[in-house]
Design a protein around this motif. Sequence first.
Motif, PDB file in Angstrom:
ATOM      1  N   GLN A  78     -48.169 -10.428  20.029  1.00 32.76           N
ATOM      2  CA  GLN A  78     -48.417  -9.323  19.474  1.00 32.76           C
ATOM      3  C   GLN A  78     -46.737  -8.583  19.394  1.00 32.76           C
ATOM      4  OE1 GLN A  78     -49.508  -6.820  22.446  1.00 32.76           O
ATOM      5  NE2 GLN A  78     -49.658  -5.357  21.554  1.00 32.76           N
ATOM      6  N   VAL A  79     -46.561  -7.885  18.247  1.00 31.71           N
ATOM      7  CA  VAL A  79     -45.504  -7.534  17.283  1.00 31.71           C
ATOM      8  C   VAL A  79     -44.718  -6.570  17.691  1.00 31.71           C
ATOM      9  CG1 VAL A  79     -44.185  -6.304  15.812  1.00 31.71           C
ATOM     10  CG2 VAL A  79     -46.451  -8.036  15.231  1.00 31.71           C
ATOM     11  N   PRO A  80     -43.912  -6.429  18.911  1.00 34.02           N
ATOM     12  CA  PRO A  80     -43.216  -5.868  19.860  1.00 34.02           C
ATOM     13  C   PRO A  80     -43.016  -4.132  19.507  1.00 34.02           C
ATOM     14  CG  PRO A  80     -41.187  -6.887  19.399  1.00 34.02           C
ATOM     15  CD  PRO A  80     -42.844  -7.430  19.097  1.00 34.02           C
ATOM     16  N   LEU A  81     -42.665  -4.529  17.986  1.00 30.86           N
ATOM     17  CA  LEU A  81     -42.416  -2.795  17.441  1.00 30.86           C
ATOM     18  C   LEU A  81     -43.464  -2.580  15.986  1.00 30.86           C
ATOM     19  CD1 LEU A  81     -38.476  -2.461  18.528  1.00 30.86           C
ATOM     20  CD2 LEU A  81     -40.631  -1.181  19.407  1.00 30.86           C
ATOM     21  N   LYS A  82     -43.579  -2.214  15.948  1.00 34.67           N
ATOM     22  CA  LYS A  82     -44.688  -2.031  14.905  1.00 34.67           C
ATOM     23  C   LYS A  82     -44.282  -0.405  14.128  1.00 34.67           C
ATOM     24  CE  LYS A  82     -48.881  -2.531  12.570  1.00 34.67           C
ATOM     25  NZ  LYS A  82     -48.139  -3.413  11.352  1.00 34.67           N
ATOM     26  N   GLU A  83     -43.868  -0.392  13.380  1.00 34.33           N
ATOM     27  CA  GLU A  83     -43.097   1.003  12.319  1.00 34.33           C
ATOM     28  C   GLU A  83     -44.567   1.802  11.758  1.00 34.33           C
ATOM     29  OE1 GLU A  83     -39.941  -0.647  12.119  1.00 34.33           O
ATOM     30  OE2 GLU A  83     -41.612  -1.633  11.955  1.00 34.33           O
ATOM     31  N   SER A  84     -45.297   3.264  11.836  1.00 33.86           N
ATOM     32  CA  SER A  84     -46.243   3.368  10.350  1.00 33.86           C
ATOM     33  C   SER A  84     -45.992   4.683  10.421  1.00 33.86           C
ATOM     34  CB  SER A  84     -47.322   3.330  11.444  1.00 33.86           C
ATOM     35  OG  SER A  84     -47.685   3.821  12.104  1.00 33.86           O
TER      36      SER A  84
ATOM     37  N   MET B 222     -36.234   2.519   3.455  1.00 41.06           N
ATOM     38  CA  MET B 222     -37.167   1.361   4.383  1.00 41.06           C
ATOM     39  C   MET B 222     -36.683   2.175   6.334  1.00 41.06           C
ATOM     40  SD  MET B 222     -39.499  -0.245   5.168  1.00 41.06           S
ATOM     41  CE  MET B 222     -39.690  -0.974   3.022  1.00 41.06           C
ATOM     42  N   TYR B 223     -37.776   2.494   6.829  1.00 43.65           N
ATOM     43  CA  TYR B 223     -37.167   3.140   8.042  1.00 43.65           C
ATOM     44  C   TYR B 223     -38.033   1.744   9.478  1.00 43.65           C
ATOM     45  CZ  TYR B 223     -35.923   7.495   6.634  1.00 43.65           C
ATOM     46  OH  TYR B 223     -34.862   8.760   5.705  1.00 43.65           O
ATOM     47  N   TYR B 224     -36.644   1.698  10.081  1.00 42.59           N
ATOM     48  CA  TYR B 224     -36.677   1.104  11.392  1.00 42.59           C
ATOM     49  C   TYR B 224     -36.831   1.508  12.652  1.00 42.59           C
ATOM     50  CZ  TYR B 224     -36.204  -2.322   7.089  1.00 42.59           C
ATOM     51  OH  TYR B 224     -35.861  -3.421   5.994  1.00 42.59           O
TER      52      TYR B 224
ATOM     53  N   ALA C  71     -32.082  -5.227  20.443  1.00 41.59           N
ATOM     54  CA  ALA C  71     -32.162  -6.017  20.392  1.00 41.59           C
ATOM     55  C   ALA C  71     -33.610  -6.381  19.095  1.00 41.59           C
ATOM     56  CB  ALA C  71     -32.089  -6.361  21.826  1.00 41.59           C
ATOM     57  N   THR C  72     -34.786  -5.758  19.293  1.00 43.57           N
ATOM     58  CA  THR C  72     -35.230  -5.598  19.329  1.00 43.57           C
ATOM     59  C   THR C  72     -35.800  -5.153  17.551  1.00 43.57           C
ATOM     60  OG1 THR C  72     -35.983  -7.118  20.743  1.00 43.57           O
ATOM     61  CG2 THR C  72     -37.363  -6.114  19.281  1.00 43.57           C
ATOM     62  N   TRP C  73     -36.438  -5.577  16.855  1.00 43.63           N
ATOM     63  CA  TRP C  73     -36.472  -4.869  15.221  1.00 43.63           C
ATOM     64  C   TRP C  73     -38.016  -4.892  14.834  1.00 43.63           C
ATOM     65  CZ3 TRP C  73     -32.397  -1.668  13.256  1.00 43.63           C
ATOM     66  CH2 TRP C  73     -31.756  -2.022  13.798  1.00 43.63           C
ATOM     67  N   GLY C  74     -38.151  -3.608  14.183  1.00 44.69           N
ATOM     68  CA  GLY C  74     -40.023  -4.455  13.380  1.00 44.69           C
ATOM     69  C   GLY C  74     -39.390  -4.205  11.781  1.00 44.69           C
ATOM     70  N   GLN C  75     -40.682  -4.444  11.875  1.00 44.58           N
ATOM     71  CA  GLN C  75     -40.788  -4.236  10.181  1.00 44.58           C
ATOM     72  C   GLN C  75     -40.028  -3.165   9.044  1.00 44.58           C
ATOM     73  OE1 GLN C  75     -44.069  -6.944  10.225  1.00 44.58           O
ATOM     74  NE2 GLN C  75     -42.997  -8.625  10.359  1.00 44.58           N
ATOM     75  N   GLY C  76     -39.932  -1.994   9.482  1.00 48.30           N
ATOM     76  CA  GLY C  76     -40.388  -1.064   8.938  1.00 48.30           C
ATOM     77  C   GLY C  76     -41.098  -0.549   8.536  1.00 48.30           C
ATOM     78  N   THR C  77     -41.257   0.611   7.519  1.00 46.96           N
ATOM     79  CA  THR C  77     -41.918   1.711   6.848  1.00 46.96           C
ATOM     80  C   THR C  77     -41.450   2.612   6.493  1.00 46.96           C
ATOM     81  OG1 THR C  77     -43.885   3.294   7.267  1.00 46.96           O
ATOM     82  CG2 THR C  77     -42.161   3.274   8.870  1.00 46.96           C
ATOM     83  N   GLN C  78     -42.072   2.344   4.593  1.00 52.51           N
ATOM     84  CA  GLN C  78     -41.070   2.961   3.908  1.00 52.51           C
ATOM     85  C   GLN C  78     -41.129   4.479   3.704  1.00 52.51           C
ATOM     86  OE1 GLN C  78     -39.130   1.938   1.782  1.00 52.51           O
ATOM     87  NE2 GLN C  78     -38.987   3.270   0.423  1.00 52.51           N
ATOM     88  N   VAL C  79     -40.055   5.115   3.184  1.00 49.05           N
ATOM     89  CA  VAL C  79     -39.978   6.819   3.260  1.00 49.05           C
ATOM     90  C   VAL C  79     -39.737   7.065   1.274  1.00 49.05           C
ATOM     91  CG1 VAL C  79     -39.381   9.166   3.584  1.00 49.05           C
ATOM     92  CG2 VAL C  79     -40.847   7.118   5.193  1.00 49.05           C
ATOM     93  N   THR C  80     -40.504   7.474   0.844  1.00 49.57           N
ATOM     94  CA  THR C  80     -39.940   8.119  -0.637  1.00 49.57           C
ATOM     95  C   THR C  80     -40.471   9.526  -0.832  1.00 49.57           C
ATOM     96  OG1 THR C  80     -40.986   6.142  -1.396  1.00 49.57           O
ATOM     97  CG2 THR C  80     -39.874   7.854  -2.471  1.00 49.57           C
ATOM     98  N   VAL C  81     -39.080   9.861  -1.050  1.00 46.55           N
ATOM     99  CA  VAL C  81     -38.919  11.848  -1.268  1.00 46.55           C
ATOM    100  C   VAL C  81     -38.365  12.095  -2.707  1.00 46.55           C
ATOM    101  CG1 VAL C  81     -37.714  14.037  -0.605  1.00 46.55           C
ATOM    102  CG2 VAL C  81     -38.440  12.209   1.390  1.00 46.55           C
ATOM    103  N   SER C  82     -39.079  12.498  -3.208  1.00 43.33           N
ATOM    104  CA  SER C  82     -39.098  13.207  -4.425  1.00 43.33           C
ATOM    105  C   SER C  82     -38.459  14.189  -4.938  1.00 43.33           C
ATOM    106  CB  SER C  82     -40.050  12.854  -6.100  1.00 43.33           C
ATOM    107  OG  SER C  82     -41.342  13.532  -5.158  1.00 43.33           O
ATOM    108  N   ALA C  83     -37.663  14.007  -6.021  1.00 37.11           N
ATOM    109  CA  ALA C  83     -37.105  16.084  -6.467  1.00 37.11           C
ATOM    110  C   ALA C  83     -37.668  16.149  -6.723  1.00 37.11           C
ATOM    111  CB  ALA C  83     -36.025  15.409  -7.616  1.00 37.11           C
TER     112      ALA C  83
END
Length: 119
Positions: free
Chosen positions: A1-7, A89-91, A107-119
């Motif tokens: 099981q993945v210890p950290l999972k972003e969404s 990318m937010y981790y 010590a432990t990292w997730g795989q990240g989730t992308q945030v895109t902000v447009s003008a």
Amino acid sequence: QVPLKESGGGSVRSGGSLRLSCAVSSSFDCLAWFRQGPGKEREGVARLGATGAKIYADSVKGRFTISRDSAKRTLYLQMDSLQPADTGMYYCAASPRAFCRGTWEFATWGQGTQVTVSA
């Protein structure tokens, strides 16, 4: 099981809001959010210490809020008044109590989730 999972990442217009979630599968006592923008180094955004203390990067103070729901084993990052400079990318990162130093080292990292902000 993945210890950290972003969404919760996505694309929004400037001034919009997003809430990121990080499902925490193990016992961690200090947690944080980091981000890495295009062509930039990874930087700490917000961290939550083992005692509950919250620290924010100057660039997000007053706009971002870190919180934790221990019952749901989830870490959140509420992001308001988003700006194009917030794009990246937010981790999620975490450490057990023995490794909590009150710093931006984790010590432990997730795989990240992308945030895109447009003008």
